[in-house]
Design an enzyme around this catalytic site. Structure first.
Site, PDB file in Angstrom:
ATOM      1  CD  GLU A 231     -73.498 -38.547  -4.580  1.00 32.63           C
ATOM      2  OE1 GLU A 231     -73.270 -37.413  -5.021  1.00 32.63           O
ATOM      3  OE2 GLU A 231     -73.470 -38.829  -3.381  1.00 32.63           O
ATOM      4  CB  CYS A 265     -70.925 -34.344 -11.354  1.00 33.56           C
ATOM      5  SG  CYS A 265     -69.755 -34.977 -10.145  1.00 33.56           S
TER       6      CYS A 265
HETATM    7  P1  NAD Z   1     -77.328 -41.027 -17.386  1.00 32.10           P
HETATM    8  O1  NAD Z   1     -78.305 -40.557 -16.372  1.00 32.10           O
HETATM    9  O2  NAD Z   1     -77.671 -40.944 -18.822  1.00 32.10           O
HETATM   10  O3  NAD Z   1     -76.951 -42.568 -17.121  1.00 32.10           O
HETATM   11  C1  NAD Z   1     -76.474 -43.020 -15.888  1.00 32.10           C
HETATM   12  C2  NAD Z   1     -76.687 -44.522 -15.780  1.00 32.10           C
HETATM   13  O4  NAD Z   1     -78.094 -44.814 -15.743  1.00 32.10           O
HETATM   14  C3  NAD Z   1     -76.123 -45.343 -16.936  1.00 32.10           C
HETATM   15  O5  NAD Z   1     -75.531 -46.503 -16.397  1.00 32.10           O
HETATM   16  C4  NAD Z   1     -77.354 -45.695 -17.740  1.00 32.10           C
HETATM   17  O6  NAD Z   1     -77.215 -46.888 -18.506  1.00 32.10           O
HETATM   18  C5  NAD Z   1     -78.370 -45.883 -16.634  1.00 32.10           C
HETATM   19  N1  NAD Z   1     -79.778 -45.753 -17.032  1.00 32.10           N
HETATM   20  C6  NAD Z   1     -80.287 -45.043 -18.063  1.00 32.10           C
HETATM   21  N2  NAD Z   1     -81.652 -45.118 -18.035  1.00 32.10           N
HETATM   22  C7  NAD Z   1     -81.985 -45.881 -16.972  1.00 32.10           C
HETATM   23  C8  NAD Z   1     -83.216 -46.313 -16.412  1.00 32.10           C
HETATM   24  N3  NAD Z   1     -84.392 -45.960 -16.946  1.00 32.10           N
HETATM   25  N4  NAD Z   1     -83.194 -47.079 -15.297  1.00 32.10           N
HETATM   26  C9  NAD Z   1     -82.018 -47.425 -14.726  1.00 32.10           C
HETATM   27  N5  NAD Z   1     -80.812 -47.052 -15.219  1.00 32.10           N
HETATM   28  C10 NAD Z   1     -80.804 -46.289 -16.321  1.00 32.10           C
HETATM   29  O7  NAD Z   1     -75.994 -40.225 -17.074  1.00 32.10           O
HETATM   30  P2  NAD Z   1     -74.648 -40.163 -17.924  1.00 32.10           P
HETATM   31  O8  NAD Z   1     -74.900 -39.406 -19.177  1.00 32.10           O
HETATM   32  O9  NAD Z   1     -74.048 -41.526 -18.007  1.00 32.10           O
HETATM   33  O10 NAD Z   1     -73.714 -39.290 -16.941  1.00 32.10           O
HETATM   34  C11 NAD Z   1     -73.703 -37.900 -16.927  1.00 32.10           C
HETATM   35  C12 NAD Z   1     -74.497 -37.378 -15.748  1.00 32.10           C
HETATM   36  O11 NAD Z   1     -74.020 -37.915 -14.532  1.00 32.10           O
HETATM   37  C13 NAD Z   1     -74.334 -35.865 -15.604  1.00 32.10           C
HETATM   38  O12 NAD Z   1     -75.569 -35.278 -15.271  1.00 32.10           O
HETATM   39  C14 NAD Z   1     -73.358 -35.741 -14.447  1.00 32.10           C
HETATM   40  O13 NAD Z   1     -73.394 -34.513 -13.774  1.00 32.10           O
HETATM   41  C15 NAD Z   1     -73.796 -36.872 -13.571  1.00 32.10           C
HETATM   42  N6  NAD Z   1     -72.740 -37.209 -12.634  1.00 32.10           N
HETATM   43  C16 NAD Z   1     -72.915 -36.990 -11.292  1.00 32.10           C
HETATM   44  C17 NAD Z   1     -71.894 -37.264 -10.382  1.00 32.10           C
HETATM   45  C18 NAD Z   1     -72.036 -37.044  -8.895  1.00 32.10           C
HETATM   46  O14 NAD Z   1     -71.288 -37.656  -8.149  1.00 32.10           O
HETATM   47  N7  NAD Z   1     -72.929 -36.194  -8.427  1.00 32.10           N
HETATM   48  C19 NAD Z   1     -70.692 -37.770 -10.862  1.00 32.10           C
HETATM   49  C20 NAD Z   1     -70.539 -37.956 -12.217  1.00 32.10           C
HETATM   50  C21 NAD Z   1     -71.571 -37.696 -13.100  1.00 32.10           C
END
Ligand code: NAD
Length: 487
Positions: A231, A265
């Site tokens: 997502e 998002c």
């Molecule tokens: P992010 O991708 O930076 O981090 C998401 C998660 O991944 C965090 O828990 C982080 O610690 C973890 N992570 C980071 N690197 C990793 C790795 N190499 N392996 C495994 N896990 C890892 O995202 P963010 O900045 O926390 O959130 C914002 C993003 O999320 C935006 O792009 C937003 O649009 C998206 N988002 C999508 C939805 C949806 O339902 N489609 C909902 C909310 C947010």
């Protein structure tokens, strides 16, 4: 990194620290989840639903406590924390309790062209699910897949965002308070390394976050052929046609673009307005934004931006747009501290050469573009690498539905915005760089199962005609082909 530190983005103050789980600790948690899975998966659905009912009661009964922690860690308004985090989880629990039994019951299948068989599909839980989630809805986003996975018979290890670990702990608190059996839901804290260890150990990964991280998650999961649900982000378009209710559309645009300071998002990230109503619509949006403010420890409708890195992305998108000819109608700057705030911003004279129209900004900026008509609006709305949500505004509902079905997104609303996620029976997910797989809805529960296809022979002939030696030689294949193709 041994500890993660949580800050209040309204004030910049540290509000807590938690130890990071190393790879051994993650493996141990998954081991406990595997053990717990043996019993949890064998519970009847009504027995699992009893646990979910207690969880729902706990969440609703102590909703202010859960919202308070979210407010401290994200700075969002208390009412928004209830609306978009706590209530979403309660709604998913309610949905899973009411519909889960039916959705997970075996499905009868047609056995044609093998009439001697009885065919059906059973939905079996996939095992231990690893949930990795972002900070913007720090309770709802990890908890919703957790609830759906539990309903499906899986056990779960959650790795919340390292930006909002205290809210992540609430999942542990709620499931403990509801008396879920040990090991059924666990929380491990940390960043990328903890996430990677989790991916290596689980049977399915439910990831919500950015496309950039999703690439790393999917390639890591590919090493063990572990399935992933993704997502991801969006660049959601709002299209205003000439017959729209412009007052409602203007209010919707401001709320849909500014809610949670644009850190959603499915935020409205770009607006296309047909020429005939552009000036009137713009004036109404501008007037709507008059009363909005950001900043200060308590005041302001627009909450804080989560951290400095996010402010820098917002600023760089604005700078790029202005450099290419965009006009800042209002806003356009950071708000002086304490805390990280950005002014509600209205932008015109934008086009698709600008990052503000192509990349996810995740801030309180509403770029509005004049378009000649409906077809041009559709073409521009679909000119995106993302495909999460979108909306179209028109008083002609048939026209709205037709436009909606031509929009290249996983979810779409007519005369509304951001509402799809609040309907637990609707699958939620995107296409292209917005990800794949669904959360919510029947698809969202079944995503945590694998379908077992069962064929039971119910007419016991001595043999089938295609067994050795074949009956009818070459003719047999022709007959079967006709039956399969029904003619
Ligand atoms: P992010 O991708 O930076 O981090 C998401 C998660 O991944 C965090 O828990 C982080 O610690 C973890 N992570 C980071 N690197 C990793 C790795 N190499 N392996 C495994 N896990 C890892 O995202 P963010 O900045 O926390 O959130 C914002 C993003 O999320 C935006 O792009 C937003 O649009 C998206 N988002 C999508 C939805 C949806 O339902 N489609 C909902 C909310 C947010």
């Amino acid at each position: 990194m041994d500890e993660i530190i949580s800050h209040n983005p309204r004030t910049g103050e540290e509000i807590g620290r938690l130890p990071v789980a190393n790879a051994d600790e993650v493996r141990a948690a998954v081991g406990r989840a595997r053990k717990a899975f043996e019993e949890w998966r064998d519970l009847s659905f009504p027995d699992r639903a009893e646990h979910l009912k207690r969880l729902k009661k706990e969440l609703i009964g102590n909703s202010d406590h859960y919202a308070d922690v979210i407010v401290r860690e994200t700075g969002k308004h208390h009412s928004d924390a209830l609306l978009a985090d706590v209530a979403q989880v309660a709604g998913t629990l309610d949905y899973a309790i009411r519909k889960g039994g039916k959705l997970l019951a075996p499905r009868k299948a047609s056995s044609w062209p093998m009439p001697m068989l009885r065919a059906y599909v059973e939905y079996h839980p996939i095992g231990v699910v690893g949930v990795i989630s972002p900070w913007n809805y720090p309770l709802g986003l990890p908890f919703i897949p957790t609830v759906l996975a539990l309903a499906a018979g899986c056990t779960v290890v959650v790795k919340p965002s390292d930006v909002t670990p205290l809210t992540g702990e609430l999942i542990r608190e709620a499931t403990d308070a509801a008396g879920l059996p040990p090991g059924v839901v666990q929380v491990v804290q940390g960043g990328a390394a903890t996430g990677q260890a989790l991916i290596d150990a689980v049977d399915l990964v439910s990831f919500t976050g950015s496309p950039a991280t999703a690439r790393k998650v999917a390639s890591r999961a590919a090493e063990t052929l572990t399935p992933v649900l993704l997502e991801l982000g969006g660049k959601d378009a709002m299209v205003v046609l000439e017959d729209a209710d412009l007052d409602r559309a203007a209010r919707g645009a401001v709320w849909g673009g500014m809610f949670n300071a644009g850190q959603t998002c499915i935020s409205i990230e770009r607006v296309y307005v047909v020429d005939a109503v552009y000036d009137e619509f713009l004036a109404k949006v501008d007037a709507q934004m008059d009363g909005l403010s950001a900043g200060g420890p308590d005041k302001g409708d627009i909450g804080p931006i989560i951290f400095d890195r996010q402010l820098e992305i917002i600023e760089s998108h604005l700078e790029d747009a202005v450099g290419k000819g965009a006009t800042v109608v209002r806003g356009g700057s950071r708000v002086a501290g304490p805390g990280s705030f950005y002014e509600p911003t209205l932008l015109t004279d934008v086009d698709h050469t600008m990052e503000i129209m192509r990349e996810e900004t995740f801030g309180p900026i509403l770029p509005i573009m004049r378009v000649p008509g409906e077809e041009a609006a559709l073409e521009l709305a679909n000119d995106s690498k993302f495909g999460l949500h979108g909306s179209v505004w028109t008083k002609d509902l048939a026209r709205g539905r037709s436009f909606a079905s031509r929009l290249n997104t996983g979810t779409v609303a007519v005369n509304n915005c951001l509402v799809n996620f609040g309907v637990p029976d609707l699958p939620f997910g995107g296409i292209r760089e917005s990800g794949y797989g669904s959360s919510n809805g029947p698809e969202g529960i079944r995503a945590f199962t694998y379908p077992k296809a069962v064929a039971v022979n119910r007419i016991a002939l001595k043999r089938e005609p295609w067994w050795f030696p074949r009956i009818g030689g070459k003719r047999l294949g022709k007959v079967f082909l006709r039956l399969a193709g029904r003619g």
